[in-house]
Scaffold this active site. Structure first.
Site: not given
Ligand code: FES
Ligand code: HEM
Lengths: 448, 157
Positions: B122
């Site tokens: 993410h």
């Molecule tokens: S940014 Fe969501 S798990 Fe690493």
């Protein structure tokens, strides 16, 4: 448990003897044969039967798969490949089980949306509805647990993401308890298998309660008005059993098409790569049926008051399921069916589209920009992203339950309800439509 | 009253073994330390070892990297913590390579201005001290308990 007095008369001495000791034949007669069902049930009312059919398919295929599957982190992936290649018809059994989960969810979504459209959760069917939401929750848990069993990259990392989510809420002691270790590993797989075996039978038990509640209060129907007597109903056998057989046949044709011609339609390539705790796949996607909840989780990328973004995401996701439990009390309209609620009708269909959109968004990589408006400092495109779309979707999801449902009951003017089910059915046949306005006032419902 | 309390205690005592059996077993606990030989690691290099089933990084940082990392003001950090508090020796970074967002494994990202890590799941970005710079992750990468048994041997756990 069937509503109304029993119509069973034992045909001979032996049956009379049995009936006095264990009235099982009476029970079957009253619930499976003569159970009175409204005359006007359409195909959306057959999905309960389809769901039972799906549950049986999952249990039967699951039990035979368990005869070959090895719940061990070092062996699980290979044992699934062994099922696919070497076990007689193993490929078929696994593809039925794997796609059976997807079809199970297709059916449950239709079933739940039918309930929301026809207001099936309203008095006196609140307990029936709540039991249904419990089944839905158990199904999601079972689907998730099953998906971890092949111990693929998707299995392992999906398990990681979901258990970490619960950890955000309940702390590391809890996750270590859940994992049986310090990370998702062999103990985790073994307990997930045990629970994956157990939960379908819990679902079966709750389904019995669900149907008990149904047969106690009777079916709702597309008009939303109660049957007023025998002229409004037909016995389950043969009228609806015939309908069930037809619709289950059609459902099976679609199901078989996917199993034989597109068995990995709902799948993901990383599900065919053995799990590696040192390497995260580039993109972790849940199964499609959990996509909407995953989208809502990721949509919360901001802090709210003292709640950080991670916890907020978890609370939003759990809230999205939890809110279903109180739907019977959120909806203030006395009219059940959306057929007679012009404004709710629109809100409902927008809700369906919204849910479909969220389900899609949850499967996309998070950062994807849909509408580029500029370029960020680091050279990456900026603009309207999947996250923004998910935020809008999440907002409508909650607004539908928290704002629209309570307020519409106060401000919406429902259409005139027919006098009775028989009149609604026969009126349509004459081509005239049931014109006679019945009890419903042509003004906002007065609230007492 | 009393019988209800007694029954409650009885139920709790009976239930506990069924709950506690799910906690990490003695065998799992026994594997909870890992020793790492530092001699083969050259400056700038990083190795991954498994500690309690978790990928744990041991990175030998160059003096330039350390200077760059320590130049980042605390005010720019989401989870402020000076690099000095995160390492025992400036040269050696020992952190658990698990994103504090939802547990993916970030990758070494040398293109980044901090010579740090990028989590592809993410999009969380960490610096060369494992501190969160950007993205949805709330916290810095965790530092496991560890001790230098000698100049070239570290025990994690
Ligand atoms: S940014 Fe969501 S798990 Fe690493
Ligand atoms: C509610 C009913 C059920 C649902 C929704 C469900 C769902 C799933 C799913 C999604 C998978 C992963 C399939 C894959 O990706 O390969 C799976 C695997 C599995 N399930 Fe189930 N399942 C159900 C009932 C059962 C039952 C009753 C058993 C009995 C033991 C069982 C045994 C297994 C086994 C052994 C596997 C691993 C083999 C495989 O991956 O095909 N399941 N299940």
């Amino acid at each position: 448990m069937a509503s109304g007095p029993s119509t069973y008369t034992p045909s001979n001495g032996l049956m009379r003897w049995l009936d006095a000791r264990l009235p099982i034949v009476r029970f079957a007669n009253d619930n499976l044969l003569t159970f009175p069902t409204p005359k006007n049930l359409n195909y959306s009312y057959t999905f309960g039967a389809i769901l039972l059919y799906c549950l049986v398919i999952q249990i039967v295929t699951g039990i035979v798969l368990a005869m070959h599957f090895v719940p061990n982190a070092a062996l699980a992936f290979n044992s699934v490949e062994y099922i696919m290649r070497d076990v007689n018809y193993g490929w078929l059994l696994r593809y039925i089980h794997m796609n059976g989960a997807s079809f199970f969810f297709i059916a449950v979504y239709v079933h739940i949306l039918r309930g929301l459209y026809y207001g099936s959760y309203k008095d006196p069917r609140e307990v029936l509805w709540i039991l249904g939401v419990i089944i839905f929750l158990l199904m999601m848990a079972t689907g998730f647990l099953g998906y971890t069993l092949p111990w693929s990259q998707m299995s392992l990392w999906g398990a990681n993401v979901i258990t970490n989510l619960l950890g955000a809420l309940l702390g590391t002691d809890f996750t270590q308890w859940l994992w049986g270790g310090f990370s998702v590993d062999n103990p985790t797989l073994q307990r997930f298998f045990s629970l994956h075996y157990l939960l379908p039978f819990v679902i079966l038990g709750v389904s019995v309660l669900h149907i008990w509640a149904l047969h106690h209060v009777g079916n709702s129907n597309p008009t939303g008005i109660d049957p007023k007597g025998p002229q409004d109903t037909v016995p389950l056998m043969p009228y609806y059993t015939a309908k069930y057989f037809f619709v289950i046949t059609v459902f099976t044709i679609f199901f078989a098409f996917v199993v034989f011609y597109a068995p990995n339609l709902f799948g993901h390539v990383d599900h065919y790569v053995e799990g590696n705790p040192l390497k995260t796949p580039a993109h972790i996607a849940p199964e499609w049926y959990l996509g909407a909840f995953y989208a809502m989780l990721r949509a919360m990328d901001f802090n709210f008051l003292f709640i950080d973004s991670k916890l907020l995401g978890v609370l939003t996701m759990l809230g999205a399921i939890g809110i279903l439990f109180i739907v019977p009390w959120l909806d203030t309209s006395k009219v059940r069916s959306a057929n007679y609620r012009p404004v709710y009708w629109w809100c409902f269909w927008i809700f369906v589209a919204d849910y479909a959109m969220l389900s899609w968004a949850g499967l996309q990589p998070a950062g994807v920009i849909l509408l580029q408006t500029g370029v960020g400092a680091d050279g990456a495109p900026t603009g309207f992203s999947i996250t923004h779309l998910s935020q809008i979707g999440t907002a409508y999801y909650f607004a539908f339950f928290i704002i629209i449902m309570p307020l519409l009951g106060l401000f919406e003017t429902p259409r005139a309800l027919p006098e009775s089910i028989a009149q609604a059915v026969l009126g349509k046949k004459r081509g005239g439509g049931a014109a006679a306005p019945a009890g419903a006032a042509a003004a906002p419902e007065s609230r007492v | 009253m009393f019988s209800a309390a007694a029954a409650g205690v009885g139920v709790a005592v009976t239930a506990w073994p069924f709950i506690d059996q799910m906690n990490p077993s003695a065998a799992t606990q026994a594997l909870s330390t890992t020793e790492v030989d530092l001699t083969p690691i050259t400056p700038g290099q990083q190795i991954t070892v498994m500690w309690q089933g978790k990928p744990t990084w041991v990175r030998r940082r160059t003096p330039e990297e350390v200077a760059q990392i320590r130049a980042i003001p605390n005010s720019e950090l989401k989870d402020p913590q000076p690099d000095q508090e995160r390492v025992q020796k400036a040269e050696w970074l020992v952190v658990i390579g698990i994103c504090t967002h939802l547990g993916c494994i970030p990758n070494r990202d040398n293109s980044g201005e901090q010579g740090g890590y990028l989590c592809a799941c993410h999009g969380s970005v960490y610096d060369g001290s494992g501190r969160i710079m950007r993205g949805p992750a709330p916290l810095n990468l965790a530092v496991p308990p560890y001790a230098f048994l000698s100049d070239t041997l570290v025990r994690i756990g």
